[in-house]
Design a protein around this motif. Structure first.
Motif: not given
Length: 179
Positions: A143-144, A92-97
């Motif tokens: 995941c995307d 979730q953090d990676l996606k927000q970035n």
């Protein structure tokens, strides 16, 4: 005749050179990996292809450890890494970035690795899972995208370090071709 090259002839970076080098837009996430040898092997793969960072999640052990060091052969010193307790929170953090998250797993609607198209301006995080259970379902769902390595024999899976080598190479080579 082809003469094997000596290590001194390979023109490899030292640790400082690696740290200063432009990295490929790749992040590796290890989701609850049990084997210390697999962890070390993934570090070596990450070093070989200038991976930006490795995240070690859940029960995945962290350096320094003699069994990780045995297979990493110093790559724990060159490749940036961070421990995160919860893989789902990390995703979730990676996606927000703005980082595209990709689980490497056998799943419905997975993209076969050879069909995967890369955006050379996009950083991707490749999530590799536990040797028995794979990537956790909640992580796969978050995941995307899901990538699957096609397999044609009798076995259901590949070793995690082998999977990481195959996928990182394929994604890196596609990125390098577009760069």
């Amino acid at each position: 005749m082809n003469r094997k090259l000596e290590n001194s002839e390979l023109d490899r970076l030292d640790v400082e050179g690696f740290k200063a080098a432009d990295k490929s837009p790749l992040i590796v996430v290890l989701d609850n990996i049990r084997s210390l040898n697999n962890i070390g092997s993934v570090f070596r793969t990450a070093d070989a292809f200038l991976v930006e960072k490795i995240y070690l999640c859940g029960i995945t052990a962290t350096p320094p450890h003699k069994d990780i060091r045995k297979t990493a052969l110093g790559a724990t010193e060159s490749v940036d890494w961070e421990y995160r307790k919860d893989t789902l929170e990390l995703v979730q953090d990676l996606k927000q970035n703005g980082i595209k998250t990709i689980a490497v797993e056998q799943a419905e609607n997975a993209t076969l690795l050879h069909d995967f198209a890369i955006n050379p301006k996009e950083t991707v995080a490749l999530i590799f899972g536990n040797e028995v259970k794979g990537v956790g379902q909640e992580v796969v769902s978050a995941c995307d995208q899901v990538l699957e390595i096609p397999q044609f024999g009798t076995k259901h899976s590949l070793n995690i370090s082998v999977s990481a080598g195959i996928v990182v190479w394929e994604v890196w080579s596609k990125w390098k071709a577009l760069k």
